[in-house]
Motif scaffolding. Structure first.
Motif, PDB file in Angstrom:
ATOM      1  N   HIS A  60      86.893 -30.742 161.699  1.00 36.98           N
ATOM      2  CA  HIS A  60      86.288 -30.275 160.447  1.00 36.98           C
ATOM      3  C   HIS A  60      86.037 -28.771 160.512  1.00 36.98           C
ATOM      4  O   HIS A  60      84.974 -28.324 160.963  1.00 36.98           O
ATOM      5  CB  HIS A  60      84.978 -31.041 160.188  1.00 36.98           C
ATOM      6  N   HIS A  62      86.765 -24.883 158.290  1.00 36.39           N
ATOM      7  CA  HIS A  62      87.200 -24.196 157.064  1.00 36.39           C
ATOM      8  C   HIS A  62      87.496 -22.751 157.440  1.00 36.39           C
ATOM      9  O   HIS A  62      86.574 -21.946 157.595  1.00 36.39           O
ATOM     10  CB  HIS A  62      86.099 -24.208 156.004  1.00 36.39           C
ATOM     11  N   MET A  65      88.907 -19.674 153.796  1.00 41.09           N
ATOM     12  CA  MET A  65      88.711 -20.516 152.606  1.00 41.09           C
ATOM     13  C   MET A  65      87.914 -19.768 151.532  1.00 41.09           C
ATOM     14  O   MET A  65      86.785 -19.347 151.775  1.00 41.09           O
ATOM     15  CB  MET A  65      87.973 -21.805 152.975  1.00 41.09           C
ATOM     16  N   PHE A  67      85.410 -19.758 148.706  1.00 42.13           N
ATOM     17  CA  PHE A  67      84.363 -20.741 148.390  1.00 42.13           C
ATOM     18  C   PHE A  67      83.092 -20.007 147.984  1.00 42.13           C
ATOM     19  O   PHE A  67      82.743 -18.996 148.598  1.00 42.13           O
ATOM     20  CB  PHE A  67      84.101 -21.607 149.640  1.00 42.13           C
ATOM     21  N   LYS A 151      90.264 -35.175 151.898  1.00 46.55           N
ATOM     22  CA  LYS A 151      88.814 -35.079 151.676  1.00 46.55           C
ATOM     23  C   LYS A 151      88.536 -35.116 150.181  1.00 46.55           C
ATOM     24  O   LYS A 151      89.195 -34.410 149.401  1.00 46.55           O
ATOM     25  CB  LYS A 151      88.231 -33.793 152.277  1.00 46.55           C
ATOM     26  N   PHE A 153      85.121 -35.197 147.312  1.00 46.53           N
ATOM     27  CA  PHE A 153      83.735 -34.756 147.221  1.00 46.53           C
ATOM     28  C   PHE A 153      82.980 -35.547 146.169  1.00 46.53           C
ATOM     29  O   PHE A 153      83.450 -35.686 145.040  1.00 46.53           O
ATOM     30  CB  PHE A 153      83.661 -33.271 146.826  1.00 46.53           C
ATOM     31  N   TYR A 156      79.209 -30.925 144.433  1.00 43.71           N
ATOM     32  CA  TYR A 156      79.776 -29.703 143.852  1.00 43.71           C
ATOM     33  C   TYR A 156      80.457 -29.977 142.512  1.00 43.71           C
ATOM     34  O   TYR A 156      81.666 -29.780 142.348  1.00 43.71           O
ATOM     35  CB  TYR A 156      80.801 -29.056 144.807  1.00 43.71           C
ATOM     36  N   HIS A 184      82.801 -36.308 151.424  1.00 50.67           N
ATOM     37  CA  HIS A 184      81.561 -35.521 151.351  1.00 50.67           C
ATOM     38  C   HIS A 184      80.622 -36.333 150.472  1.00 50.67           C
ATOM     39  O   HIS A 184      80.784 -36.385 149.251  1.00 50.67           O
ATOM     40  CB  HIS A 184      81.831 -34.144 150.746  1.00 50.67           C
ATOM     41  N   HIS A 240      80.351 -34.701 157.912  1.00 47.64           N
ATOM     42  CA  HIS A 240      79.082 -33.961 158.098  1.00 47.64           C
ATOM     43  C   HIS A 240      77.845 -34.759 157.678  1.00 47.64           C
ATOM     44  O   HIS A 240      77.035 -34.293 156.868  1.00 47.64           O
ATOM     45  CB  HIS A 240      79.120 -32.585 157.430  1.00 47.64           C
ATOM     46  N   MET A 288      73.700 -24.739 153.969  1.00 51.72           N
ATOM     47  CA  MET A 288      74.936 -25.522 154.117  1.00 51.72           C
ATOM     48  C   MET A 288      74.692 -26.854 153.422  1.00 51.72           C
ATOM     49  O   MET A 288      73.544 -27.208 153.140  1.00 51.72           O
ATOM     50  CB  MET A 288      75.230 -25.755 155.596  1.00 51.72           C
ATOM     51  N   SER A 289      75.752 -27.578 153.148  1.00 48.65           N
ATOM     52  CA  SER A 289      75.574 -28.867 152.475  1.00 48.65           C
ATOM     53  C   SER A 289      76.315 -29.968 153.225  1.00 48.65           C
ATOM     54  O   SER A 289      77.487 -29.781 153.528  1.00 48.65           O
ATOM     55  CB  SER A 289      76.114 -28.782 151.054  1.00 48.65           C
ATOM     56  N   ASP A 316      82.157 -28.547 160.971  1.00 54.65           N
ATOM     57  CA  ASP A 316      82.077 -28.053 159.585  1.00 54.65           C
ATOM     58  C   ASP A 316      81.945 -26.529 159.616  1.00 54.65           C
ATOM     59  O   ASP A 316      81.194 -25.937 158.838  1.00 54.65           O
ATOM     60  CB  ASP A 316      80.909 -28.710 158.834  1.00 54.65           C
ATOM     61  N   CYS A 318      82.142 -23.091 158.721  1.00 54.54           N
ATOM     62  CA  CYS A 318      82.406 -22.476 157.413  1.00 54.54           C
ATOM     63  C   CYS A 318      81.536 -21.230 157.397  1.00 54.54           C
ATOM     64  O   CYS A 318      80.397 -21.252 156.943  1.00 54.54           O
ATOM     65  CB  CYS A 318      82.010 -23.476 156.319  1.00 54.54           C
ATOM     66  N   ASN A 343      77.610 -21.696 150.750  1.00 51.06           N
ATOM     67  CA  ASN A 343      77.251 -22.847 151.614  1.00 51.06           C
ATOM     68  C   ASN A 343      78.130 -22.887 152.856  1.00 51.06           C
ATOM     69  O   ASN A 343      79.356 -22.969 152.742  1.00 51.06           O
ATOM     70  CB  ASN A 343      77.504 -24.163 150.858  1.00 51.06           C
ATOM     71  N   GLY A 344      77.513 -22.882 154.020  1.00 54.55           N
ATOM     72  CA  GLY A 344      78.285 -23.052 155.245  1.00 54.55           C
ATOM     73  C   GLY A 344      77.708 -22.235 156.375  1.00 54.55           C
ATOM     74  O   GLY A 344      76.966 -21.263 156.151  1.00 54.55           O
TER      75      GLY A 344
HETATM   76  O1  URP Z   1      78.134 -26.189 153.430  1.00 51.65           O
HETATM   77  C1  URP Z   1      79.251 -26.602 153.720  1.00 51.65           C
HETATM   78  N1  URP Z   1      79.361 -27.766 154.293  1.00 51.65           N
HETATM   79  N2  URP Z   1      80.335 -25.854 153.453  1.00 51.65           N
HETATM   80  C2  URP Z   1      81.672 -26.238 153.632  1.00 51.65           C
HETATM   81  C3  URP Z   1      82.211 -27.112 152.551  1.00 51.65           C
HETATM   82  C4  URP Z   1      81.939 -28.569 152.813  1.00 51.65           C
HETATM   83  O2  URP Z   1      81.367 -29.224 151.958  1.00 51.65           O
HETATM   84  O3  URP Z   1      82.330 -29.075 153.841  1.00 51.65           O
END
Ligand code: URP
Ligand code: ZN
Ligand code: ZN
Length: 485
Positions: A60, A62, A65, A67, A151, A153, A156, A184, A240, A288-289, A316, A318, A343-344
């Motif tokens: 996992h 990113h 990316m 975002f 993946k 979601f 979001y 997610h 996550h 982060m989420s 994760d 990110c 987020n990340g």
């Molecule tokens: O906050 C996060 N997790 N950012 C990366 C995008 C995700 O949802 O995995």
């Protein structure tokens, strides 16, 4: 046979065993294990007093990316260099389908981002943002190209979120093509209402990111995702997972025999909600989420890892800088509004270090460490036994630890392209001395010695369906059988 490299006198840990052995490498593969292996013509690496584990597999990440109104700080060059230095020898990154775009177009974009820019081997999952009925067969083409996981979601809204019908369509199609859905799981609709309410009340600080994403929103979505997979009769993998309550949903599904799997991440094991309350907007570093949870939650996750209610620890990764750098806005763009904080968080380099610390502190056995960081990720995502273990015929992806040397995590020494480290100052009893990716030493004596062209694309096969699909079918409530075969 003469070997290229023989690692002598190692203590080897796999998911199943710990044993003393030499490891002989020929080309990119492990050629033999055993004591007193012949060394004529081979380079010798004496591992007396050192410990060897299979290279980490981070399923996992990113990298590069776009975002949240910016782009991640790490691209494939910096991200995979950091991965190598942290003992991760394979990653699976997320390629994104833009709305209206063919899945394969999104995949091609990610191939271009990664090709000849990776220090470690890499594969992709495909993020689906748009899947009407007439597009579901595009999933099969992606699986044929070695991208056998998707993946979706539940969070979001307006960006990545899919409705239940789309999710169910994707799940059903994985029954045909052998792919696996990675979910997610957070209830995006509820969260959005809570965010608007908080902002309308003038609640703008980073802590409101967490307070508008309650545990129940994660547990509800996890329950729904598991139910949708059960109705489709397919395995599912929750990404996550942060909340103990969400883990209980996975545990219950598994106890009913469903092929339900979940990963958690080091941030949910080592950090907590309290970090959001740090002064001077520092809490933004942890946005982060799903969010970090209150202290005590992590004990539930450790218990879950030890009881196989959770099967994998990924990162994760990110990363966004705290300060705006060049053309990439940083976390500080959300100073007046927590919902604008990208987020990340970074973690690709620190996953194995933190979990190794947990092993030394007795929270995890070393064999379980191998299982959750390498073997199970390889098995679930079509890389085993090429990767994920130390055995003749496997890729020579190895991490050699020096248990006598300490490593202190710091932004001053890490290789990630980000201006903070969430684990600043944490000292690990042990350090990574050597890392090999397919037989090539990419870390030597604790220093990066690889190239960012060594990593190759990992074409992954569909999941080994027989075992998982029959588990899905037998645990499913039977009245669905007439409409879904
Ligand atoms: O906050 C996060 N997790 N950012 C990366 C995008 C995700 O949802 O995995
Ligand atoms: Zn996610
Ligand atoms: Zn992610």
């Amino acid at each position: 046979m003469s070997y290229d490299l023989v690692i002598k006198n190692a203590v080897v840990h796999t998911a199943a065993d710990t044993f003393a052995s030499d490891i002989a490498i020929k080309g990119e593969k492990i050629a033999a294990l055993g004591t007193d292996l012949k060394t004529e013509g081979a380079k010798v690496l004496d591992a007396k007093g050192l410990e060897v584990v299979p290279g980490g597999i981070d399923v996992h990440t990113h990298l590069d990316m776009p975002f949240g109104g910016t782009t991640t700080a790490d691209d494939f060059v910096s991200g995979t260099t950091a991965a190598a230095c942290g003992g991760t020898t394979s990653i699976i990154d997320f390629a994104i389908q833009k709305k209206g775009e063919e899945l394969r177009t999104g995949l091609e974009t990610w191939h271009k981002k990664a090709q000849s820019k990776s220090a470690v081997d890499y594969g992709f999952h495909m993020i689906i943002t748009d899947l009407p009925e007439n597009k579901v067969k595009e999933m099969d083409k992606v699986v044929d190209e070695g991208v056998a996981s998707f993946k979706l979601f539940m969070a979001y809204p307006g960006v990545f979120m899919s409705d239940d019908a789309t999710i169910f369509r994707a799940l059903l199609r994985t029954k045909e093509n052998g792919g696996m859905v990675c979910m997610h799981a957070e209830n995006g609709g509820v969260i959005d209402v809570l965010i608007q309410k908080a902002l309308a009340e003038g609640k703008t600080e980073p802590k409101y990111h967490a307070l508008t994403r309650p545990m129940t929103a994660e547990a509800e979505a996890t329950h729904r995702a598991l139910a949708l997979a059960e109705m489709a009769g397919v395995p599912i993998y929750i990404v996550h997972l942060s909340a103990g309550d969400a883990m209980e949903e996975v545990r219950r599904a598994r106890e009913r025999g469903l092929p339900a799997f979940a990963e958690t991440c080091p941030q949910y094991l080592f950090l907590s909600y309290e970090d959001y309350e740090k002064p001077n907007f520092e809490g933004a570093k942890y946005v982060m989420s799903p969010p970090l949870r209150p202290k005590g939650n992590e004990d539930r996750l450790w218990k879950g890892l030890n009881n196989d209610w959770l099967q994998v620890v990924s990162t994760d990764h990110c990363s966004f800088c705290f300060h705006t750098k060049g053309e990439k806005p940083g976390k500080e763009m959300g100073r007046k509004d927590f919902s604008k904080i990208p987020n990340g968080a970074p973690g690709i380099e620190t996953r194995l270090l933190l979990l190794w610390k947990a092993v030394q502190e007795g929270r995890l056995s070393v064999n379980r460490f191998v299982e959750i960081t390498s073997t199970t990720p390889a098995k679930l995502f079509g890389l085993y036994p090429r990767k994920g273990t130390i055995a003749p015929g496997a890729d020579a992806d190895l991490v050699i630890w020096d248990p006598k040397k300490k490593h202190t995590i710091s932004v001053k020494t890490h290789h990630m392209n980000v201006d903070y480290n969430p684990y600043e100052g944490v000292t690990v009893p042990g350090s990574i001395r050597e890392v090999l990716v397919r037989g090539k030493r990419v870390v030597e004596n604790g220093k990066f010695a690889g190239t960012t062209t060594h990593g190759t694309f990992l074409k992954r096969g569909p999941r080994s369906t027989k075992m998982l699909d029959s588990a899905a079918a037998s645990a499913r409530r039977p009245q669905l059988e007439e409409v879904i075969k």
